[in-house]
Write an enzyme that holds these catalytic residues in place. Sequence first.
Site, PDB file in Angstrom:
ATOM      1  N   GLY A 239      -3.145   6.044  -1.567  1.00 43.04           N
ATOM      2  CA  GLY A 239      -3.683   6.347  -0.251  1.00 43.04           C
ATOM      3  C   GLY A 239      -2.686   7.108   0.589  1.00 43.04           C
ATOM      4  O   GLY A 239      -1.793   7.788   0.063  1.00 43.04           O
ATOM      5  N   SER A 240      -2.801   6.975   1.880  1.00 45.83           N
ATOM      6  CA  SER A 240      -1.948   7.726   2.796  1.00 45.83           C
ATOM      7  C   SER A 240      -0.540   7.157   2.847  1.00 45.83           C
ATOM      8  O   SER A 240      -0.317   5.971   2.564  1.00 45.83           O
ATOM      9  CB  SER A 240      -2.551   7.711   4.206  1.00 45.83           C
ATOM     10  OG  SER A 240      -2.447   6.408   4.763  1.00 45.83           O
ATOM     11  N   VAL A 243      -0.289   4.180   5.436  1.00 48.01           N
ATOM     12  CA  VAL A 243      -0.679   2.864   4.924  1.00 48.01           C
ATOM     13  C   VAL A 243       0.275   2.435   3.808  1.00 48.01           C
ATOM     14  O   VAL A 243       0.584   1.251   3.668  1.00 48.01           O
ATOM     15  CB  VAL A 243      -2.140   2.880   4.435  1.00 48.01           C
ATOM     16  CG1 VAL A 243      -2.538   1.519   3.863  1.00 48.01           C
ATOM     17  CG2 VAL A 243      -3.074   3.260   5.570  1.00 48.01           C
ATOM     18  N   GLY A 244       0.768   3.401   3.041  1.00 45.50           N
ATOM     19  CA  GLY A 244       1.732   3.087   1.990  1.00 45.50           C
ATOM     20  C   GLY A 244       2.980   2.407   2.535  1.00 45.50           C
ATOM     21  O   GLY A 244       3.541   1.502   1.902  1.00 45.50           O
ATOM     22  N   GLU A 261       0.972   6.001  -5.202  1.00 48.06           N
ATOM     23  CA  GLU A 261       0.746   7.447  -5.187  1.00 48.06           C
ATOM     24  C   GLU A 261       0.171   7.769  -3.814  1.00 48.06           C
ATOM     25  O   GLU A 261      -0.947   7.369  -3.498  1.00 48.06           O
ATOM     26  CB  GLU A 261      -0.219   7.857  -6.292  1.00 48.06           C
ATOM     27  CG  GLU A 261      -0.435   9.358  -6.394  1.00 48.06           C
ATOM     28  CD  GLU A 261      -1.403   9.721  -7.494  1.00 48.06           C
ATOM     29  OE1 GLU A 261      -2.353  10.479  -7.214  1.00 48.06           O
ATOM     30  OE2 GLU A 261      -1.227   9.226  -8.629  1.00 48.06           O
ATOM     31  N   CYS A 295      -5.310  14.389  -2.508  1.00 44.85           N
ATOM     32  CA  CYS A 295      -3.884  14.340  -2.149  1.00 44.85           C
ATOM     33  C   CYS A 295      -3.114  15.508  -2.743  1.00 44.85           C
ATOM     34  O   CYS A 295      -2.035  15.857  -2.248  1.00 44.85           O
ATOM     35  CB  CYS A 295      -3.270  13.010  -2.587  1.00 44.85           C
ATOM     36  SG  CYS A 295      -3.504  12.630  -4.333  1.00 44.85           S
TER      37      CYS A 295
END
Length: 494
Positions: A239-240, A243-244, A261, A295
């Site tokens: 994800g982003s 948020v990562g 990732e 992404c």
Amino acid sequence: MSFVQGPNGEQVIPIRIDGLALPVHDARLIPVESVSQCKVIHYAHSATPEIATLAADSSQRAFLKWKTSTHVQRRDLLLRTADIIDSWADRFVEVQIAETGCFEGWARFNVSNLTRGMREIASHISHMTTGELPPLEVPGSIVLVYKEPVGPVLVIPPWNAAMILSGRGMAAPIGAGCSVVLKASEMCPQTHHLIVQAYEEAGMPKGLINIVQAAREDATAVTEALIAHPSIRKVEFIGSAAVGRIIGQLSSKYLKPVLMELGGKAPAVVLKDADVKHAAGKIIQGMVMHHGQICMSTDRIVVVQDVAEELISQLKTALATTFAGKQGVAVSRKQAKRGQALLLRAQAAGARFIVGDASLNAEETSLTPTIVTDVKRTDEIFHEEIFSPAAILTVVKDEAEAIQVANDTTYGLNAAVHSRNVLNAIRVAQQIEAGQVHICETTGYDEQTLPIGGTKDSGWGRNNGKYGLAEFLEEKTISIHDPAVSKNRFGDEK
């Protein structure tokens, strides 16, 4: 089907634990809206921390049995599931289009890419789980190095490649001998549940995959409950970067390793000896595919001044011909407007549109493909992933500056280099800070036999095939010593 009936007759995607749907509570329903149909198409049942605990408990019970399964059992489960997914291809296409608004071509690519990936993972299980007998200095000793599954895995996939990323996230841990708690995306819960249903149809043991989803307001508590659970031994998140960072902090708090990732701002570097027409086509393809909601999308164009004018002309031609109307729609109006806002704020700060005008269609679901130049480092769009069919174009004086500009980002997922001189292109590619660099291709190129993952703020670890399996295996050393011949390794005894 994936649905159960809600208290008022709604079609609801349930929470499934031990292969059974939990009772649905009408106060915990998540509306799933289809941007292509302009309406709520179904609902999903939102989990609580208590439900998350039940899912993790079930996964632990399943893991204790599955970890003793043979490589043949694991391989065959993946192969049977892949066959079922292929046979349900039309069903999967319909569900993806409804939930994420993607083109049929993208939906079918998700189906075929996932099943190829599952078969690739299956083909590597036997040799990736093979242990070793290392050479030793000590006489009369033998050491066995086993490859063991890490344990139950929490998998948190996104919606944008709804089948590929969730399916890959389940297949590698299961192939390694782990169980999975899948935290499905609230944007495409039926797609994610349908994959789990295929595993069930293929004979998956109960509890091997437990699947929950959570409303945005519940997500933080549910996610922490899962990561904190002592049975969860690893986390995979896609994800982003924003948020990562949260997932990474939570995982470190509970000492759980993470495979991540994250986002990217992929540069396509066009050198002076490039086939400019070919480069332009690959750049536009990478920019507009799936409305730029990948992404690995081409987010930046870095072109040497010798061919800048020609490239801009070819980009316009490619958009007007081969890729006219191919950008599709965003997953939501909110997402389409976000991309537009980034572009308009850059324009207000002095940037110029050289292709497109950042306008939305009448339904406000699709952004006109737009290329912007004269972007400053202080502009938000310089740092933020655009995640729309748009890109920043920067003209540089030479190859050295092209490399510097390509690396001037916190991200490091994918990149492309366009040059007719392969050796020169490789030399440039080696200097670009990214997990994958593709020569004369789109930034989004991927194959199931290749490792894929990021550097810098784009995450760590690698997915696909044997590389994905390795992420969910750990070594255990058992040494055996013959008392008749072993001696003190730490000096003579007094």
